[in-house]
Motif scaffolding. Sequence first.
Motif, short mmCIF file in Angstrom:
data_model
loop_
_atom_site.label_atom_id
_atom_site.label_comp_id
_atom_site.label_asym_id
_atom_site.label_seq_id
_atom_site.Cartn_x
_atom_site.Cartn_y
_atom_site.Cartn_z
N GLY A 1 0.80 -1.21 0.00
CA GLY A 1 0.00 0.00 0.00
C GLY A 1 0.84 1.28 0.00
N PHE A 2 2.01 1.26 0.68
CA PHE A 2 2.84 2.46 0.73
C PHE A 2 3.43 2.80 -0.64
N GLU A 3 3.91 1.78 -1.34
CA GLU A 3 4.44 2.00 -2.68
C GLU A 3 3.33 2.48 -3.61
N THR A 4 2.17 1.85 -3.47
CA THR A 4 1.02 2.25 -4.29
C THR A 4 0.63 3.70 -4.01
N LEU A 5 0.59 4.05 -2.74
CA LEU A 5 0.25 5.41 -2.35
C LEU A 5 1.24 6.42 -2.93
N GLU B 1 1.29 2.50 11.10
CA GLU B 1 1.17 2.52 9.64
C GLU B 1 0.19 3.58 9.18
N LYS B 2 -0.91 3.74 9.91
CA LYS B 2 -1.90 4.73 9.48
C LYS B 2 -1.34 6.15 9.59
N HIS B 3 -0.51 6.41 10.63
CA HIS B 3 0.12 7.72 10.76
C HIS B 3 1.08 7.99 9.61
N ARG B 4 1.85 6.97 9.26
CA ARG B 4 2.79 7.11 8.14
C ARG B 4 2.03 7.35 6.84
N ALA B 5 0.94 6.59 6.66
CA ALA B 5 0.15 6.73 5.43
C ALA B 5 -0.44 8.13 5.31
N LEU B 6 -0.92 8.68 6.44
CA LEU B 6 -1.47 10.03 6.41
C LEU B 6 -0.38 11.05 6.07
N GLU C 1 2.13 10.54 4.21
CA GLU C 1 2.52 10.37 2.81
C GLU C 1 1.40 10.69 1.82
N GLY C 2 0.30 11.19 2.34
CA GLY C 2 -0.72 11.71 1.43
C GLY C 2 -2.06 11.02 1.45
N ALA C 3 -2.27 10.03 2.29
CA ALA C 3 -3.58 9.38 2.37
C ALA C 3 -4.61 10.39 2.87
N SER C 4 -5.83 10.28 2.38
CA SER C 4 -6.88 11.22 2.77
C SER C 4 -7.45 10.89 4.15
N ASP C 5 -7.53 9.58 4.47
CA ASP C 5 -8.13 9.16 5.74
C ASP C 5 -7.75 7.70 5.96
N PHE C 6 -8.24 7.11 7.05
CA PHE C 6 -7.94 5.70 7.30
C PHE C 6 -9.15 5.01 7.92
N LEU C 7 -9.19 3.69 7.77
CA LEU C 7 -10.16 2.82 8.43
C LEU C 7 -9.37 1.76 9.19
N SER C 8 -9.78 1.51 10.43
CA SER C 8 -9.08 0.50 11.23
C SER C 8 -9.72 -0.87 11.03
N LYS C 9 -8.86 -1.87 11.02
CA LYS C 9 -9.36 -3.25 10.97
C LYS C 9 -9.56 -3.74 12.40
N PRO C 10 -10.56 -4.55 12.66
CA PRO C 10 -11.58 -5.00 11.69
C PRO C 10 -12.48 -3.84 11.27
N ILE C 11 -12.95 -3.92 10.02
CA ILE C 11 -13.68 -2.81 9.43
C ILE C 11 -15.07 -2.70 10.04
N ASP C 12 -15.42 -1.47 10.42
CA ASP C 12 -16.79 -1.15 10.82
C ASP C 12 -17.54 -0.82 9.53
N VAL C 13 -18.50 -1.65 9.15
CA VAL C 13 -19.19 -1.52 7.87
C VAL C 13 -19.88 -0.17 7.73
N GLU C 14 -20.55 0.29 8.77
CA GLU C 14 -21.25 1.56 8.70
C GLU C 14 -20.26 2.72 8.51
#
Length: 368
Positions: A64-68, A91-96, A98-111
Amino acid sequence: MPTMKVLAVDDQEFNLDLIDLAFMDNPSIQITRAVNGREALDVLAADAGYSVILLDLAMPVMDGFETLSRLKAHPLWSKIPTIVVTANSEEKHRALREGASDFLSKPIDVEELKLRTHNYAKIKEYQDYLGDMNRILEEKVHERTTELQEALAFAKKTEYEISARLGKASEYRDMETGMHIKRMSHYSAKLAELAGLPPEEVELILYASPLHDIGKVGIPDRILLKPGRFTPEEFEIMKLHTVIGGRMLETDGSYPVIDAGRIIALQHHEKVDGTGYPAGLKRDEIHMHALIVSIADVFDALSSQRVYKKAFTIEETLEILRQGCGTHFDERLVHLLIENLEAFTAIKEAFPDEEESPSIMSLIDQLQ
């Protein structure tokens, strides 16, 4: 309602199925799957029109980081909101970062998945709308700017034409030729260029200088066309052509060529030592345009044949200009002319008198 396309990127089939199920009841959301970053980039290369990217970080082939990083480096893909999906808070802090708009934590909350995806899809829709509006506005501004430039160019061309016609009117009032007007205007422009004036001012002088003697239309024929020397009283009347020209060309300042022509008409007989007319101006009191035209006018008048005189040689003409340095003429401008004489003789050769149509005086002679 328009379709919002979502690209879900995850190597786990279960997670992709969960995302599909989350949006089954929303026909406006269309899900496209990719099992790694490489496949996701291939999907985007074929169609960049996605509203949101849901991106897992831990994947084989391309994580995901390379893709991002690839997404954010692309001019189109970088505008697509990217929501990373991870169970690792670091990882979510690093992703943010590097340009990610937001994050979702696993396990995913569907709503939460549905709400965040829908919200970012709407944001992308608004961004696209604003982008389209900006593009449309830029096109409109470009169209209006082009129209304005064309209108200004036409207005400038019209003003130049008026200047040329007025210059020709003064030519028909005395024994000057039309080629004199052309030569001295080109002499003036060349001298202005050599003096370091900007191109737009050089062009201004080219088209304004033909107006230098427009005031002669107000001088009586018995004086203007007199073949011999003027009496002192006649000369005083003749000098009024400068004042008449200045008054004829008075404007509210909206016409650059006419305004420059007014200054030239009024001041082209001033001398740097203050003995000229009509105001007895000295050096810096005389406008540069008038100083230039004064030299160009005299250079052509001396070096050209008239019905009342033979042409002086170039050497004789230059000697007279030298003698007038510091009294009649600006020294630097005279030296510029002399140092670049070839340019001025080329202009002289380009506009010879013999190619001009008959003057008004020759026409009158023919009628008699």
